[in-house]
Design an enzyme around this catalytic site. Structure first.
Site, PDB file in Angstrom:
ATOM      1  CB  CYS A 132      -0.946  -0.007   1.201  1.00  0.00           C
ATOM      2  SG  CYS A 132      -0.124  -0.143   2.808  1.00  0.00           S
ATOM      3  CG  HIS A 149       1.107   1.977   7.746  1.00  0.00           C
ATOM      4  ND1 HIS A 149       0.069   1.168   8.157  1.00  0.00           N
ATOM      5  CD2 HIS A 149       1.315   1.700   6.429  1.00  0.00           C
ATOM      6  CE1 HIS A 149      -0.338   0.434   7.144  1.00  0.00           C
ATOM      7  NE2 HIS A 149       0.396   0.732   6.082  1.00  0.00           N
TER       8      HIS A 149
END
Length: 484
Positions: free
Chosen positions: A288, A315
């Protein structure tokens, strides 16, 4: 473009009436010709009259003036008279192009602009897709695949492979698909046939397949053949492990939703999907974060040249961390995810070079896991070959997000109020936060938001459709970032 936002109630009612006339035309184009319409990238799928007006208003971001239903309705009416094949057509750009052309015959203009899809028909057999694993990414892939089948018909979700975890397994899997604490309720209906082990989602038949390893499955026994298997378990990341899927009867290709190891091609859609060859049976969709940063890094490098840089990601926590302090084989990840910022490593910076070889050895990276369930941010701290101006960089990235062929990968926002939750559900690989940009001499710092679940899942689906030969033709064509 004729709309005036200062006009009052009477004008609003006229716009509303025209929008209501557009709804059956939108459905007619979709149902009869498999044509999906949008306004400057905003899809008109399952929309209300208010949605249509809001989509027209969005044109101000692109052209500087608001689009009117008085502009888009005639285009829709003309499109229904053409012998169109499957395509995704941008009404906003067609209106803009017609006005700029100086032509007076709208139908003649559309025939010329859409020549490549006129007379091509809509019939094609959809390609089967199987999800191997059904976690956070797997369930979002399922949602997107179900919606894409209804919208375009090029790919269809036929099966989901998991290990059975109890007699009520299928009901729990269906419930997790139906409800999501981050992304909300499933858009449609879900039913379960426990005897045949089938989940019905919006009329699509999805076979639950219980298996312990990939090689033991005969997909053809379920009517599934030449399938693309999307392995979202992360258990196997190299060619040897993923080749087990190809031993199963009915599998044509395998796509991994994690960074691939060894000689596997790591594909970031929009950047290097053109490197996919017919003989590539196993591919990786990278991570991602790699998807979030690579498109932005490419356009910056192409324009200014990147000497070296550091990527720091904040994150959201993931399921591999502990809910409360407990043993974990990874450093620091054993500490409670919801209570701590956890410093950890990321391979995303190095992985960029797998999609963009020119970045080999140029980037370092670290990650801080933070107590949010979704949406992350990458800080790109770059030393460039050329001096840069903050406004010029921001204007360039905004133009890329609106006008280039990377518009699905890169978005741009300049709001002093946005926070991470505002990007839940973003379909883009990354969203540049223009107000946070820092530029001084040859030093540039960019802040890029990305929905590490849904944005990434959309990138995966784009690769799936590419492998299936089912990417919709988007017209009018966009320009490359280099030409901006």
């Amino acid at each position: 473009m004729t709309a005036n936002p200062e006009l009052g109630h009477a004008d609003w009612n006229e716009r509303l009436e025209r929008a209501q006339k557009m709804i059956p035309l939108i459905h007619q184009l979709h149902n009869e010709k498999n044509v999906v319409t949008s306004v400057f990238g905003r899809l008109l799928v399952g929309v209300t009259d208010i949605d249509i007006i809001k989509a027209n208003k969005y044109a101000r971001r692109v052209t500087g003036s608001q689009l009117s239903t008085a502009d888009t309705l005639p285009v829709l009416e003309a499109l229904t008279e053409l012998d169109l094949g499957s395509a995704s057509l941008d009404l906003g750009r067609l209106v803009q192009g017609f006005e700029e052309s100086g032509e007076s015959d709208l139908k003649a203009y559309l025939e010329k602009e859409l020549e490549e899809v006129i007379g091509t028909g809509k019939d094609r057999e959809p390609v089967d897709v199987v999800l191997y694993g059904f976690g956070r990414i797997g369930r979002l892939l399922a949602r997107i695949l179900i919606a894409r089948e209804a919208t375009y018909g090029g790919v269809r979700l036929r099966g989901i492979v998991v290990r059975k975890k109890g007699e009520d397994d299928i009901y729990k899997r269906a419930s997790l698909l139906r409800r999501d604490s981050v992304h909300g309720a499933f858009a449609g209906t879900i039913d379960v046939d426990p005897e045949k082990e089938i989940i019905w989602a919006n009329g699509s038949k999805i076979q639950m397949i219980y298996a312990g390893n990939p090689a033991e499955i005969d997909y053809t026994a379920y009517g599934i053949d030449n399938a693309i298997v999307v392995d979202n378990t992360g258990v196997w990341r190299d060619r040897a492990g993923l080749e087990q899927h190809l031993q199963s009867k009915g599998v044509a290709r395998v796509l991994l939703t994690a960074p691939g190891k060894g000689d596997l091609k790591n594909i970031v859609y929009g950047i290097n999907h053109g490197d996919i060859a017919a003989e590539d049976k196993i591919l990786s969709a990278a991570s991602c974060t790699t998807n979030g940063i690579t498109p932005v890094l490419k356009v910056i490098n192409d324009r200014y040249g990147v000497v070296h840089g550091h990527v720091e990601t904040a994150h959201s926590f993931t399921n591999d961390q502990n809910l409360i302090d407990n043993f974990h084989k990874g450093d620091r990840r054993g500490r409670a995810a919801g209570l701590n910022m956890v410093l950890t490593e990321t391979g995303a910076a190095k992985a960029v070079s797998k999609a963009l070889p020119e970045f080999e050895g140029k980037l370092t990276g670290n990650a801080i896991r933070v107590p949010t369930p979704d949406v992350s941010m990458a800080v790109l701290n770059l030393e460039l070959e050329k001096e840069v101006d903050r406004d010029e960089v921001n204007n360039f990235l905004r133009d890329v997000s609106l006008h280039s062929d990377l518009r699905q990968q890169i978005s741009y926002i300049a709001s002093p109020e946005v926070v991470s939750s505002d990007f839940v559900g973003s379909t883009h690989a990354g969203v540049v936060d223009g107000l946070a940009t820092i530029a001084s001499g040859k030093h540039l710092v960019l802040y890029v938001w990305y929905d590490n679940e849904f944005g990434y899942s959309n990138q995966v689906i784009r690769i799936v459709e590419e492998l299936a030969g089912a990417r919709p033709v988007v017209l009018p064509r966009r320009v490359s970032p280099e030409s901006l």
